[in-house]
Design a protein around this motif. Structure first.
Motif, PDB file in Angstrom:
ATOM      1  N   GLY A 138       3.254   0.229 -14.744  1.00 24.66           N
ATOM      2  CA  GLY A 138       2.766   1.582 -14.949  1.00 24.66           C
ATOM      3  C   GLY A 138       1.630   1.701 -13.793  1.00 24.66           C
ATOM      4  O   GLY A 138       0.936   2.710 -14.090  1.00 24.66           O
ATOM      5  N   HIS A 139       1.214   1.218 -12.868  1.00 28.40           N
ATOM      6  CA  HIS A 139       0.399   1.012 -11.807  1.00 28.40           C
ATOM      7  C   HIS A 139       0.811   1.648 -10.371  1.00 28.40           C
ATOM      8  O   HIS A 139       0.176   1.362  -9.437  1.00 28.40           O
ATOM      9  CB  HIS A 139      -0.531  -0.115 -11.784  1.00 28.40           C
ATOM     10  CG  HIS A 139      -1.146  -0.441 -12.952  1.00 28.40           C
ATOM     11  ND1 HIS A 139      -2.111   0.403 -13.731  1.00 28.40           N
ATOM     12  CD2 HIS A 139      -1.256  -1.716 -13.863  1.00 28.40           C
ATOM     13  CE1 HIS A 139      -2.582  -0.042 -14.787  1.00 28.40           C
ATOM     14  NE2 HIS A 139      -1.946  -1.181 -14.896  1.00 28.40           N
ATOM     15  N   ALA A 140       2.079   1.948 -10.408  1.00 27.92           N
ATOM     16  CA  ALA A 140       2.563   2.423  -8.978  1.00 27.92           C
ATOM     17  C   ALA A 140       2.013   3.431  -8.535  1.00 27.92           C
ATOM     18  O   ALA A 140       1.695   4.396  -9.450  1.00 27.92           O
ATOM     19  CB  ALA A 140       4.115   2.136  -9.154  1.00 27.92           C
ATOM     20  N   SER A 141       2.276   3.841  -7.382  1.00 30.77           N
ATOM     21  CA  SER A 141       1.808   5.267  -6.968  1.00 30.77           C
ATOM     22  C   SER A 141       2.822   5.695  -5.929  1.00 30.77           C
ATOM     23  O   SER A 141       2.414   5.323  -4.623  1.00 30.77           O
ATOM     24  CB  SER A 141       0.349   5.244  -6.449  1.00 30.77           C
ATOM     25  OG  SER A 141       0.171   6.447  -5.754  1.00 30.77           O
ATOM     26  N   TYR A 142       4.116   5.772  -6.188  1.00 34.03           N
ATOM     27  CA  TYR A 142       5.074   5.991  -5.059  1.00 34.03           C
ATOM     28  C   TYR A 142       5.491   7.365  -5.152  1.00 34.03           C
ATOM     29  O   TYR A 142       5.987   7.646  -5.890  1.00 34.03           O
ATOM     30  CB  TYR A 142       6.300   5.228  -5.390  1.00 34.03           C
ATOM     31  CG  TYR A 142       7.128   4.829  -4.350  1.00 34.03           C
ATOM     32  CD1 TYR A 142       6.923   3.775  -3.271  1.00 34.03           C
ATOM     33  CD2 TYR A 142       8.125   5.801  -3.796  1.00 34.03           C
ATOM     34  CE1 TYR A 142       7.738   3.662  -2.209  1.00 34.03           C
ATOM     35  CE2 TYR A 142       8.807   5.655  -2.547  1.00 34.03           C
ATOM     36  CZ  TYR A 142       8.623   4.459  -2.011  1.00 34.03           C
ATOM     37  OH  TYR A 142       9.456   4.167  -0.859  1.00 34.03           O
ATOM     38  N   GLU A 143       5.374   8.024  -3.723  1.00 34.74           N
ATOM     39  CA  GLU A 143       5.611   9.359  -3.606  1.00 34.74           C
ATOM     40  C   GLU A 143       7.136   9.552  -3.200  1.00 34.74           C
ATOM     41  O   GLU A 143       7.639   8.892  -2.066  1.00 34.74           O
ATOM     42  CB  GLU A 143       4.737  10.009  -2.455  1.00 34.74           C
ATOM     43  CG  GLU A 143       4.881  11.524  -2.401  1.00 34.74           C
ATOM     44  CD  GLU A 143       4.070  11.969  -1.300  1.00 34.74           C
ATOM     45  OE1 GLU A 143       2.727  12.093  -1.607  1.00 34.74           O
ATOM     46  OE2 GLU A 143       4.320  12.089  -0.172  1.00 34.74           O
ATOM     47  N   LEU A 144       7.719  10.363  -3.859  1.00 35.09           N
ATOM     48  CA  LEU A 144       8.926  10.796  -3.396  1.00 35.09           C
ATOM     49  C   LEU A 144       9.252  12.235  -3.006  1.00 35.09           C
ATOM     50  O   LEU A 144       8.459  13.216  -3.581  1.00 35.09           O
ATOM     51  CB  LEU A 144      10.078  10.704  -4.653  1.00 35.09           C
ATOM     52  CG  LEU A 144      10.612   9.262  -5.182  1.00 35.09           C
ATOM     53  CD1 LEU A 144      11.497   9.388  -6.180  1.00 35.09           C
ATOM     54  CD2 LEU A 144      11.084   8.407  -3.709  1.00 35.09           C
ATOM     55  N   GLU A 145       9.797  12.405  -1.684  1.00 31.95           N
ATOM     56  CA  GLU A 145       9.886  13.783  -1.369  1.00 31.95           C
ATOM     57  C   GLU A 145      11.151  14.314  -1.231  1.00 31.95           C
ATOM     58  O   GLU A 145      12.023  13.761  -0.712  1.00 31.95           O
ATOM     59  CB  GLU A 145       9.131  14.125   0.036  1.00 31.95           C
ATOM     60  CG  GLU A 145       9.084  15.461   0.368  1.00 31.95           C
ATOM     61  CD  GLU A 145       8.496  15.864   1.686  1.00 31.95           C
ATOM     62  OE1 GLU A 145       7.859  14.794   2.258  1.00 31.95           O
ATOM     63  OE2 GLU A 145       8.556  16.994   2.429  1.00 31.95           O
ATOM     64  N   LYS A 146      11.535  15.190  -2.263  1.00 27.67           N
ATOM     65  CA  LYS A 146      12.970  15.901  -2.365  1.00 27.67           C
ATOM     66  C   LYS A 146      12.982  17.267  -2.315  1.00 27.67           C
ATOM     67  O   LYS A 146      12.042  17.938  -3.084  1.00 27.67           O
ATOM     68  CB  LYS A 146      13.470  15.247  -3.875  1.00 27.67           C
ATOM     69  CG  LYS A 146      13.595  13.831  -4.016  1.00 27.67           C
ATOM     70  CD  LYS A 146      14.448  12.946  -3.495  1.00 27.67           C
ATOM     71  CE  LYS A 146      14.711  11.584  -3.446  1.00 27.67           C
ATOM     72  NZ  LYS A 146      15.728  10.889  -2.930  1.00 27.67           N
ATOM     73  N   ASN A 147      13.619  17.841  -1.323  1.00 27.79           N
ATOM     74  CA  ASN A 147      14.120  19.218  -1.219  1.00 27.79           C
ATOM     75  C   ASN A 147      12.459  19.779  -1.191  1.00 27.79           C
ATOM     76  O   ASN A 147      12.197  20.813  -1.594  1.00 27.79           O
ATOM     77  CB  ASN A 147      14.502  19.851  -2.481  1.00 27.79           C
ATOM     78  CG  ASN A 147      15.711  19.340  -2.944  1.00 27.79           C
ATOM     79  OD1 ASN A 147      16.418  18.924  -1.789  1.00 27.79           O
ATOM     80  ND2 ASN A 147      16.216  19.238  -4.340  1.00 27.79           N
ATOM     81  N   GLY A 148      11.583  19.079  -0.400  1.00 25.25           N
ATOM     82  CA  GLY A 148      10.238  19.635   0.056  1.00 25.25           C
ATOM     83  C   GLY A 148       9.305  19.552  -1.085  1.00 25.25           C
ATOM     84  O   GLY A 148       8.131  20.016  -0.939  1.00 25.25           O
ATOM     85  N   ASN A 208       0.660  -1.299  -0.065  1.00 17.86           N
ATOM     86  CA  ASN A 208       0.102   0.030   0.120  1.00 17.86           C
ATOM     87  C   ASN A 208       0.835   1.356   0.080  1.00 17.86           C
ATOM     88  O   ASN A 208       0.256   2.296   0.098  1.00 17.86           O
ATOM     89  CB  ASN A 208      -1.018  -0.037   0.988  1.00 17.86           C
ATOM     90  CG  ASN A 208      -0.283  -0.112   2.435  1.00 17.86           C
ATOM     91  OD1 ASN A 208       0.783   0.189   2.601  1.00 17.86           O
ATOM     92  ND2 ASN A 208      -1.283  -0.710   3.586  1.00 17.86           N
ATOM     93  N   ARG A 209       2.245   1.138  -0.091  1.00 13.21           N
ATOM     94  CA  ARG A 209       2.842   2.364  -0.266  1.00 13.21           C
ATOM     95  C   ARG A 209       3.171   2.536  -1.587  1.00 13.21           C
ATOM     96  O   ARG A 209       3.716   3.527  -2.123  1.00 13.21           O
ATOM     97  CB  ARG A 209       4.372   2.023   0.377  1.00 13.21           C
ATOM     98  CG  ARG A 209       4.098   2.342   1.861  1.00 13.21           C
ATOM     99  CD  ARG A 209       5.502   1.519   2.517  1.00 13.21           C
ATOM    100  NE  ARG A 209       5.628   0.161   2.252  1.00 13.21           N
ATOM    101  CZ  ARG A 209       6.544  -0.751   2.971  1.00 13.21           C
ATOM    102  NH1 ARG A 209       7.205  -0.316   3.869  1.00 13.21           N
ATOM    103  NH2 ARG A 209       6.505  -2.119   2.676  1.00 13.21           N
ATOM    104  N   GLY A 210       2.619   1.729  -2.465  1.00  9.96           N
ATOM    105  CA  GLY A 210       2.632   1.974  -4.042  1.00  9.96           C
ATOM    106  C   GLY A 210       3.584   1.450  -4.818  1.00  9.96           C
ATOM    107  O   GLY A 210       3.901   1.951  -5.901  1.00  9.96           O
ATOM    108  N   GLY A 211       4.691   0.697  -4.267  1.00  9.02           N
ATOM    109  CA  GLY A 211       5.910   0.387  -4.983  1.00  9.02           C
ATOM    110  C   GLY A 211       6.168  -1.059  -5.222  1.00  9.02           C
ATOM    111  O   GLY A 211       7.360  -1.380  -5.331  1.00  9.02           O
ATOM    112  N   ALA A 212       5.062  -1.945  -5.282  1.00 10.55           N
ATOM    113  CA  ALA A 212       5.184  -3.256  -5.299  1.00 10.55           C
ATOM    114  C   ALA A 212       5.856  -3.572  -6.690  1.00 10.55           C
ATOM    115  O   ALA A 212       5.570  -3.016  -7.652  1.00 10.55           O
ATOM    116  CB  ALA A 212       4.026  -3.991  -5.038  1.00 10.55           C
ATOM    117  N   LEU A 213       6.241  -4.769  -6.948  1.00  8.39           N
ATOM    118  CA  LEU A 213       7.055  -5.095  -7.959  1.00  8.39           C
ATOM    119  C   LEU A 213       6.288  -5.137  -9.396  1.00  8.39           C
ATOM    120  O   LEU A 213       6.563  -4.229 -10.436  1.00  8.39           O
ATOM    121  CB  LEU A 213       7.483  -6.530  -8.159  1.00  8.39           C
ATOM    122  CG  LEU A 213       8.118  -6.992  -9.415  1.00  8.39           C
ATOM    123  CD1 LEU A 213       9.666  -6.658  -9.248  1.00  8.39           C
ATOM    124  CD2 LEU A 213       7.929  -8.288  -9.896  1.00  8.39           C
TER     125      LEU A 213
END
Ligand SMILES: [Fe+2]
Length: 555
Positions: A190-200, A179-184
């Motif tokens: 193309g169905h991931a939903s992975y949030e990256l936070e970089k420099n705010g 449920n964090r959106g990054g499974a294999l």
């Protein structure tokens, strides 16, 4: 009851000259599962359905409503997942056709996928673009990486994955729906939903729609191997509890069963297995390796995949830790709790079944006639990463005793001259004219060339990096051991090659011969039209353009 859903999109496996398999998963057994294909979807292939036998969730899963440990699952709990596979036959070489899959649930309600495309094996001479990747393991930048692959290249013709697809292979959600959106599968579909936070700044990445259209060939990494089976211990504990077959045999002789099949099953449950991996993928097979090691011709490429990976033990030298160099002090009198060092899952040393098969494969007409000869394995022959030390060899157990005979220490040495990859495999590949050796495991990008011109590429800075051991950054190695364990650089004597186009620059303005970054993600493409391997980097912190930074030609 809610509408039925597919647990994954369909993906392609095991292409032949005239057919390809379509595989997908649901959480219901259903009554009918089919692929419809062709211009008007008027052709139909019926799937065979099997149930995954070991998939579970546990207290550490991040799935459904569980966002903290043990909110839903207190211990390993079986998760029912059905796999559907249909062979689409009678295809014309080099011709793509549209397809979609439909699953019908027991209540008669059905679900149909979106439309994708399939094709049989490409004919020799067809220029292909192949994604080279590894070490996904739900790491933060995987979704961004694969999204950029599709943005730059659209469709690729195949994916070569050098192992470590997930972290804990029996945890179903790591493959399908963490449920964090990054499974294999979501990342590769193309169905991931992975949030990256970089420099705010927050960016959500979707991965890339890759394997619905292109077959993936995989090698077994250490993260495809589960250890001793349990319904009490956490799944991570079980992953970390791979026990050598020989030790299992020895310790449990008392429980051994007479019936050969029962005995085999029992030994597997008390040592290690790759069942979930083998149940999920349809791969080419070898005798005697089955799906574990194999060779396949794809276009102009002969791809040889080896099962070369060992148990990963902590490098820490703390006496209370069971690691790669010693057993934990508190377990000295309890061999059932020993780790037995970095034991090798499948022998590759000269004279082993796998070695003999490799030798035969390298002598085959299919191999010799191939334009591109590529070998893929998980464990690095050459790298700046940490995981190359100690040597890839059977751990030599040394038991030190007190005067009264009681155990003082159990240590493991790994004689460097017995590194099976370097001692046995590499010379074989050299003399067979292999152009490219692909691997992963250390989570960085670097490459090497042997004196005779054989290329080595580790393109494993995909989701994250574990760093490069160069300069002041040293591998933790034991002091006072007989062997010398190399702290920096490639212990097997090659210098890394500086990227040919745009290397990263260090603080002193010097170009770096590697990428080891948790902001910059890397992917590589093998182009059989030009015979080149190109590597690209994308800085997730800057969200800037993708930069081609290295390219080399296969001889
Ligand atoms: Fe690994």
């Amino acid at each position: 009851m809610s509408e039925p859903q597919l647990l994954s999109d369909p993906f392609l496996q095991l292409p032949t000259e005239t057919s390809v398999r379509v595989v997908w998963f649901t959480e219901f057994a259903g009554t009918s599962h089919t692929v419809t294909y062709g211009a008007d979807f008027n052709q139909i292939a019926t799937a065979t359905t099997t149930k995954l036998s070991r998939t579970r969730e546990d207290q550490n899963s991040r799935v459904g409503n569980q966002t903290q440990n043990a909110e839903v699952y207190q211990q390993p709990t079986r998760r029912d997942i059905w796999r559907h596979e249909a062979e689409v036959r009678g295809l014309t070489p080099d011709t793509r056709v549209c397809y979609r899959v439909t699953s019908v649930r027991e209540d008669g309600k059905s679900v149909t996928s979106a439309v994708f495309s399939l094709a049989p094996k490409p004919t020799p001479g067809t220029p292909l673009k192949i994604l080279l990747t590894s070490d996904h393991q739900l790491m933060p930048m995987v979704a961004a990486n694969l999204q950029k692959v599709v943005e730059i290249f659209g469709r690729v013709d195949a994916v070569f994955h050098a192992g470590d697809l997930v972290n804990v292979p029996d945890r179903a959600s790591e493959w399908f729906d963490d449920n964090r959106g990054g499974a294999l599968f979501p990342c590769l579909q193309g169905h991931a939903s992975y949030e990256l936070e970089k420099n705010g700044v927050k960016t959500v990445y979707a991965g890339g729609e890759l394997i619905q259209h292109a077959p993936m060939f995989t090698a077994i990494g250490n993260h495809e191997v589960m250890g001793r089976f349990s319904m009490e211990n956490s799944l991570h504990h079980q992953f970390n509890d791979a026990f050598p077959r020989s030790a299992a045999q020895y310790i449990y002789t008392a429980y051994a069963k007479d019936d050969a099949i029962a005995r085999e099953a029992w030994l597997k449950d008390n040592s290690f297995n790759t069942d979930t991996y083998e149940e999920i993928f349809s791969l080419p097979q070898s005798t005697p390796g089955g799906k574990k090691y194999y060779a396949v011709t794809f276009g102009d490429i002969r791809l040889v995949i080896l099962y070369v990976t060992n148990f990963w033990g902590k490098p820490n030298l703390d006496a209370s830790i069971r690691g790669r160099y010693a057993e934990a002090e508190q377990d000295l009198n309890n061999p059932e709790k020993w780790g037995y060092g970095q034991h090798i899952f499948e022998p590759i040393a000269r004279g082993s079944e796998q070695y003999n098969w490799l030798e035969e494969e390298l002598n085959s007409q299919e191999f010799k006639q191939a334009k591109y000869k590529v070998v893929m394995l998980h464990h690095p022959p050459h790298t700046l990463g940490g995981n190359i030390v100690p040597a890839y060899t059977d751990p030599m157990q040394i038991i030190e005793r007190h005067a009264d005979g009681s155990i003082k220490a159990v240590r493991y040495e790994y004689p460097k001259q017995d590194d099976y990859i370097i001692r046995d495999v590499e010379p074989l590949l050299e003399s067979a004219g292999v152009q490219l050796v692909l691997f992963g495991h250390s989570h960085l990008w670097n490459r090497f060339i042997s004196p005779s011109g054989m290329h080595f590429l580790e393109t494993s800075n995909v989701g994250n990096s574990f760093g490069a051991d160069v300069g002041d950054r040293k591998r933790p190695v034991p002091i006072g051991y007989k062997e010398e364990y190399v702290e920096t650089g490639d212990p097997n004597g090659l210098e890394p090659v500086l990227p040919t186009i745009a290397p990263l620059i260090d603080e002193d303005g010097k170009p770096l011969p590697y990428v080891a970054s948790n902001d910059i993600t890397v992917f590589s493409i093998l182009d059989t039209g030009t015979g080149t391997v190109s590597s690209y980097r994308f800085d997730t912190a800057e969200a800037s353009e993708v930069v081609k930074f290295d390219e080399f030609k296969l001889r």
